[in-house]
Design a protein around this motif. Structure first.
Motif, mmCIF file in Angstrom:
data_model
loop_
_atom_site.group_PDB
_atom_site.id
_atom_site.type_symbol
_atom_site.label_atom_id
_atom_site.label_comp_id
_atom_site.label_asym_id
_atom_site.label_seq_id
_atom_site.Cartn_x
_atom_site.Cartn_y
_atom_site.Cartn_z
ATOM 1 N N GLU A 111 0.733 -1.154 0.090
ATOM 2 C CA GLU A 111 -0.145 -0.043 -0.090
ATOM 3 C C GLU A 111 0.828 1.176 -0.273
ATOM 4 N N GLY A 114 2.726 1.626 -3.252
ATOM 5 C CA GLY A 114 1.699 2.225 -4.351
ATOM 6 C C GLY A 114 1.560 3.773 -4.185
ATOM 7 N N ASP A 115 1.536 4.193 -3.251
ATOM 8 C CA ASP A 115 1.516 5.779 -3.104
ATOM 9 C C ASP A 115 2.732 6.230 -3.387
ATOM 10 N N ARG A 143 -1.717 -1.916 -5.945
ATOM 11 C CA ARG A 143 -2.276 -0.737 -5.035
ATOM 12 C C ARG A 143 -2.136 0.519 -5.761
ATOM 13 N N MET A 144 -1.112 0.854 -6.444
ATOM 14 C CA MET A 144 -0.970 2.252 -7.039
ATOM 15 C C MET A 144 -2.362 2.288 -7.828
ATOM 16 N N VAL A 146 -5.191 1.080 -7.574
ATOM 17 C CA VAL A 146 -6.651 1.306 -6.618
ATOM 18 C C VAL A 146 -6.554 2.747 -5.828
ATOM 19 N N GLN A 147 -5.282 2.999 -5.376
ATOM 20 C CA GLN A 147 -5.046 4.194 -4.529
ATOM 21 C C GLN A 147 -5.096 5.684 -5.523
ATOM 22 N N HIS A 148 -4.624 5.359 -6.680
ATOM 23 C CA HIS A 148 -4.467 6.600 -7.392
ATOM 24 C C HIS A 148 -4.920 6.213 -9.048
ATOM 25 N N PHE A 222 -7.317 -8.617 -1.154
ATOM 26 C CA PHE A 222 -7.957 -7.334 -1.900
ATOM 27 C C PHE A 222 -8.914 -7.388 -2.641
ATOM 28 N N ASP A 225 -11.125 -4.622 -3.384
ATOM 29 C CA ASP A 225 -10.669 -3.420 -4.173
ATOM 30 C C ASP A 225 -10.614 -3.843 -5.750
ATOM 31 N N LYS A 228 -12.567 -1.762 -7.985
ATOM 32 C CA LYS A 228 -12.128 -0.410 -8.225
ATOM 33 C C LYS A 228 -11.093 -0.051 -9.535
#
Length: 316
Positions: A111, A114-115, A143-144, A146-148, A222, A225, A228
């Motif tokens: 996570e 990913g950021d 994760r990248m 999903v988060q961005h 996950f 997610d 998403k």
């Protein structure tokens, strides 16, 4: 600890550079030549959230962020990197604790990385990139995305699952054993040799093993997610991968693929793709010649194929 057991233990979600016996004599010279040819146009370190990430940029064209597997580095892709760089601006990044990026003191998680990847591409001047990640790198790419989501145009995950229960059952106890205690048995392995050749702190290798062992002992799921991921997604596996085939198919179905026949005019075709490369395992798929040939058309948005009528017309 016997060396053979150790290699079995490292058959994990953070998949590794191939054990010595897994590379044929035919493959080794090709990898050496490719490594010499893959010279970045620019490279450096970027300070991101307490870490100094190494990046290297190759080629020209639309940007492609390329993320390696566990206990590897950007050098894992040397045999296939020229094929990607011939069509793309490839941004290769060494993940936390790997290659030329120091482990640091920050907690290790997909996570957080990913950021970090989103921050890296922004720092390099890109609003949006395509992303391809292998194994651990595939988890970071997931994760990248999903988060961005705005930063990811298309996503390719190679030998990547959405949950730890996707591994074959016998692997989880093996993964749980990975720790610094294994470090003395690795002195003659390509994982160790490649690490100490470029790592800013070579003595951190045992600590990296402890970090990866702790990471693998955590259960992850996950699945919530997966919906998403609205961008086009391609899943790529070897036909003898470490993931259960039913997990691979379930992942594809969760993305909207494999729900019904595509239709005579492809009217029901999903935007997402599933590729199974024959005669490949988790430990050699990342340098398979078929990988660029499989991923590049998808990354380029190529979906048009000739119909049966067009094929017949071409032969008349």
């Amino acid at each position: 600890m016997p060396k053979n057991l150790f290699f079995a233990m490292l058959a994990s979600a953070v998949a590794l550079i191939t054990a010595p016996d897994a590379q044929s004599e035919e493959t080794k010279p090709a990898m050496t030549a490719a490594t010499k040819a893959a010279v970045p146009e620019r490279s450096g370190l970027l300070p991101i959230d307490g870490l100094n990430y190494y990046y290297a940029i190759y080629g020209k064209g639309e940007p492609l962020l390329l993320l390696h597997g566990g206990l590897g580095s950007t050098d894992m892709f040397a045999p296939v990197l020229p094929q990607f760089a011939a069509h793309r601006t490839v941004i290769a990044v060494d993940l936390q604790g790997h290659g030329r990026t120091a482990l640091g003191e920050r907690p290790f998680s997909v996570e957080a990385m990913g950021d970090d990847m989103a921050a890296i591409v922004k720092a390099l001047g890109y609003d949006q990139v395509d992303v391809m990640g292998y194994s651990l790198g595939g988890g970071v790419a997931f994760r990248m995305a999903v988060q961005h989501p705005a930063a990811v145009r298309r996503l390719v995950m190679v030998s990547t699952g959405y949950a730890t229960n996707g591994f074959y059952d016998e692997m989880r106890p093996q993964q749980a054993q990975v720790s610094a205690a294994a470090a003395p048995f690795m002195k003659d392995t390509p994982m160790y040799k490649s690490y100490v050749a470029v790592a800013p702190h070579p003595d951190d290798f045992p600590r990296l093993l402890d970090t990866l062992g702790a990471f693998m002992r955590n259960e992850r799921d996950f699945s919530a997610d997966v919906p998403k991921l609205k961008m086009p997604v391609m899943l790529v596996y070897g036909d003898s991968d470490m993931y259960k085939p039913e997990h691979e198919i379930k992942f594809f179905q969760m993305l909207g693929g494999g729900q019904k026949d595509a239709g005579w005019m492809r009217e029901n075709l999903s935007q997402n793709r599933l590729a199974i490369i024959p005669n490949r395992t988790h430990y050699d798929i990342f340098f398979a010649p078929e990988l660029p040939a499989t991923a590049l058309p998808f990354l380029d948005g190529v979906t048009k194929v000739k119909s049966w009528d067009e094929m017949l017309g071409a032969t008349e």
